[in-house]
Design a protein around this motif. Structure first.
Motif, PDB file in Angstrom:
ATOM      1  N   ASN A  70     -10.746  10.400  -1.400  1.00 25.88           N
ATOM      2  CA  ASN A  70     -11.828   9.421  -1.150  1.00 25.88           C
ATOM      3  C   ASN A  70     -11.803   8.322  -2.056  1.00 25.88           C
ATOM      4  N   ARG A  71     -10.548   7.859  -2.519  1.00 24.75           N
ATOM      5  CA  ARG A  71     -10.460   6.824  -3.581  1.00 24.75           C
ATOM      6  C   ARG A  71      -9.324   5.912  -3.161  1.00 24.75           C
ATOM      7  N   PRO A  72      -9.356   5.370  -1.871  1.00 23.05           N
ATOM      8  CA  PRO A  72      -8.299   4.605  -1.644  1.00 23.05           C
ATOM      9  C   PRO A  72      -8.127   3.320  -2.352  1.00 23.05           C
ATOM     10  N   GLU A  73      -9.148   2.823  -2.768  1.00 26.30           N
ATOM     11  CA  GLU A  73      -9.015   1.844  -3.790  1.00 26.30           C
ATOM     12  C   GLU A  73      -8.474   1.904  -5.185  1.00 26.30           C
ATOM     13  N   VAL A  74      -8.706   3.093  -5.560  1.00 27.59           N
ATOM     14  CA  VAL A  74      -8.431   3.543  -6.970  1.00 27.59           C
ATOM     15  C   VAL A  74      -6.699   3.860  -6.823  1.00 27.59           C
ATOM     16  N   THR A  75      -6.365   4.424  -5.542  1.00 28.65           N
ATOM     17  CA  THR A  75      -5.035   5.010  -5.460  1.00 28.65           C
ATOM     18  C   THR A  75      -4.256   3.715  -5.322  1.00 28.65           C
ATOM     19  N   ALA A  76      -4.784   2.634  -4.535  1.00 24.14           N
ATOM     20  CA  ALA A  76      -3.924   1.207  -4.342  1.00 24.14           C
ATOM     21  C   ALA A  76      -4.091   0.601  -5.855  1.00 24.14           C
ATOM     22  N   GLU A  77      -4.880   0.852  -6.755  1.00 24.96           N
ATOM     23  CA  GLU A  77      -4.486   0.127  -8.074  1.00 24.96           C
ATOM     24  C   GLU A  77      -3.600   0.853  -8.747  1.00 24.96           C
ATOM     25  N   ALA A  78      -3.562   2.229  -8.716  1.00 26.05           N
ATOM     26  CA  ALA A  78      -2.700   3.087  -9.497  1.00 26.05           C
ATOM     27  C   ALA A  78      -1.352   2.794  -8.836  1.00 26.05           C
ATOM     28  N   ASN A  79      -1.034   2.594  -7.562  1.00 23.78           N
ATOM     29  CA  ASN A  79       0.113   2.300  -7.146  1.00 23.78           C
ATOM     30  C   ASN A  79       0.749   0.873  -6.917  1.00 23.78           C
ATOM     31  N   ARG A  80      -0.082  -0.056  -7.468  1.00 23.28           N
ATOM     32  CA  ARG A  80       0.285  -1.356  -7.173  1.00 23.28           C
ATOM     33  C   ARG A  80       1.679  -1.886  -7.470  1.00 23.28           C
ATOM     34  N   GLY A  81       2.212  -2.511  -6.513  1.00 20.91           N
ATOM     35  CA  GLY A  81       3.839  -2.967  -6.673  1.00 20.91           C
ATOM     36  C   GLY A  81       4.666  -1.779  -6.350  1.00 20.91           C
ATOM     37  N   GLY A  82       3.881  -0.708  -5.652  1.00 26.18           N
ATOM     38  CA  GLY A  82       5.169   0.350  -5.180  1.00 26.18           C
ATOM     39  C   GLY A  82       5.385   1.514  -6.393  1.00 26.18           C
TER      40      GLY A  82
END
Length: 562
Positions: A407-419
């Protein structure tokens, strides 16, 4: 069901595949590691369980200290029977919260849930309404499996998940706590279930240093990669018995069980970690390997010496965050190597000390190097790689890392930024490629423009023979921005009179740069509240009082603040 499958699609991505820096030829690497997927060629965890149990059915799968011994045949039988019952109340993609002490039914429930293509959501059995309620409302389970002591807690928060229809209570003597359900339906044959590698099978809520815990989603691929790597780096066989002294609601015990099943070994499990009984358990059940975390080595060295400490078959201990000041003592006192390891729920095993360098690297504090297939980059605040020797945040790349935060797509995207997975850990690498932990990025204290690692100060404090545990936090300061506060828990027989704050201050001054020395010291008279991984729960310390300087000894005034 289509929504479940659609949600799984991004989990196939290999983090770090967008940019992998060249690894210098002279850097240290693990030697004599077997080829990829040679230890665990299976595609699902259920295949590992089924194959391991069917190939050697009469060998013990699990031995519970002071409890039952369960063969592989019985373990598979009970898993399949309970899975059959669950198949009548669950649908693929459902989440099931499990809140149980260390008893065999936890592992039976785990694999029964997974075989139904559902997800186990782990809750500490000591959780109360506040923390259990957060997980229930976030995970939205359809069922719960709880112990008798935990049932009132789940009942109290069940209205936070409208879909929570079934609460299954584990009652009676182990291993028969689920017996009432085991014959209620046809067993589910583990050799024919339709599990998929991308299925999310477990969610563990990471405690973090800030904010509410996040549900870290793990799929079959994550588990298989961790098990395969572990068995390829350290080979095991039927004669090996791994000792589990950790709570079952954490991921490590299930990893130990799966590596044991995959290698024909046996898991020996304690109900809970105990210094006084530890070596008795090791010798009674003929353990050959230890996995430990947090303060376990320090606690063991504080215990009374006994002949059992050397009368054992232990070949190896693997520890996450091994204190370098204790390393020589551990080796000399117990007679086997303790290998430092670096890992996380998100990244799995991210580095480990190579076996062929165990003697050379004693007491260096290194976490070793990445296992095959894993890459660690060290970057600055702009995600630019820093030179060797310079500390920065560890970014992790590799196949089959975590599937994101529930339920945290934005947190996931931030944690995985740049791949790349941003670990939040500050580490450095030496000229041989060996990694060293510096601290948590969010636990770096800024005092008069200087960066101070809370972990470094804690390490110095814990090196004092009278100190059992320490926790270091920043407190606001008008002049310096932040000041350093240390919570200190003394070992048995010690008191603020035998170890006054002035003595603690002198110890720190002898071992730390002046700007790193704690200004505030507070004695902890009871044990710290702990995270699921047995680390000090600093969030609870931050919430104890409005001003953390209150009740602490101030080195600048020599008095306790009011």
């Amino acid at each position: 069901m289509s929504a479940v499958i659609d949600a799984l699609a991004p989990r196939r991505m290999e983090l770090g595949s967008t940019r992998v820096p060249d690894r210098p030829a002279h850097w240290v690497k693990h030697e004599n590691v077997a080829p990829d997927w040679s230890a665990v060629p299976q595609q699902t965890v259920i295949e590992v369980v089924s194959k391991g149990c069917l190939e050697d059915p009469e060998r013990p799968a699990i031995i519970i200290d002071g409890g039952p011994v369960m063969t592989r045949r019985e373990f598979l039988d009970r898993c399949q029977k309970f899975a059959g019952y669950l198949s009548g109340i669950l649908a693929p993609g459902d989440r099931v919260v499990v809140m149980l002490d260390n008893r065999l039914e936890f592992m039976i429930a785990l694999f029964a849930i997974i075989a139904n293509r559902c997800t186990l959501v782990s809750i500490a059995p000591t959780a109360m309404a506040y923390d259990a309620g957060h997980i229930v409302s976030d995970a939205m389970p359809t069922a719960a499996i709880v112990g008798e002591a935990q049932a009132p807690i789940i009942e109290a928060v069940r209205d936070r998940a409208p879909g929570l229809r079934n609460i299954i209570t584990v009652e009676g003597e182990e291993p028969n706590g689920l017996a009432a359900y085991e014959d209620a339906a046809e067993p589910l044959d583990f050799t024919t279930v339709g599990c998929q590698r991308e299925d999310i099978i477990t969610v563990y809520y990471t405690s973090g240093t800030t904010g509410a815990p996040k549900g870290c989603m793990l799929h079959h691929g994550w588990w298989l990669r961790v098990i395969d790597l572990d068995l390829r780096m350290f080979r095991r066989g039927w004669q090996d018995r791994q000792l589990c002294c950790l709570p079952f609601y954490y991921a490590d015990p299930a990893i130990q069980l799966l590596t044991s099943l995959a290698s024909r070994g046996t898991l020996v499990a304690m109900r809970r970690f105990s210094v006084s009984r530890f070596w008795e358990v090791v010798t009674t059940y003929d353990a050959t390997e230890i996995l430990s975390i947090a303060s376990i080595p320090a606690l063991l060295t504080k215990g009374e010496k006994s002949p059992a400490e050397r009368d054992h078959r232990i070949r190896l201990a693997i520890h996450a965050g091994l204190p370098k000041d204790l390393h020589h003592e551990l080796l000399e006192r117990y007679g086997f190597h303790w290998h430092n390891q670096y890992g996380s729920t998100e990244g799995g095993v991210m580095s480990r000390v190579p076996h062929h360098l165990a003697d050379e690297l004693v007491a260096t504090g290194t976490m070793g190097v990445e296992p095959p297939g894993v890459t660690v980059r060290i970057v600055d605040d702009n995600d630019v790689d820093v030179p060797v020797g310079v500390a920065g945040e560890a970014l992790i790349g590799g196949p089959d890392l975590y599937a994101g935060y529930l339920n945290r797509p934005e947190v996931t995207a931030e944690a995985n930024r740049g791949g790349w997975y941003h670990s939040g850990d500050v580490v450095r690498r030496d000229e041989r490629g060996l990694l060293y932990f510096v601290g948590r990025k969010k636990e770096i204290i800024r005092r008069s423009g200087e960066n101070i690692s809370a972990a470094e100060v804690e390490g110095v404090l814990c090196a004092h023979p009278a100190i059992l545990e320490a926790a270091v936090l920043p407190v606001p300061d008008d002049l310096r921005g932040e000041e350093v506060k240390a919570y200190v828990q003394l070992r048995a027989g010690e008191s603020p009179e035998t170890l006054p704050p002035e003595a603690i201050l002198a110890h720190c001054k002898a071992n730390l740069a002046a700007f790193k020395v704690p200004r505030f010291i507070e004695y902890r008279l009871t044990d710290f509240e702990r995270t699921p991984s047995m680390r000090v729960q600093k969030q609870s310390l931050l919430k104890e009082k409005p001003d953390l300087r209150t009740g602490a000894w101030d080195s600048e005034t020599g008095t306790v603040g009011e």
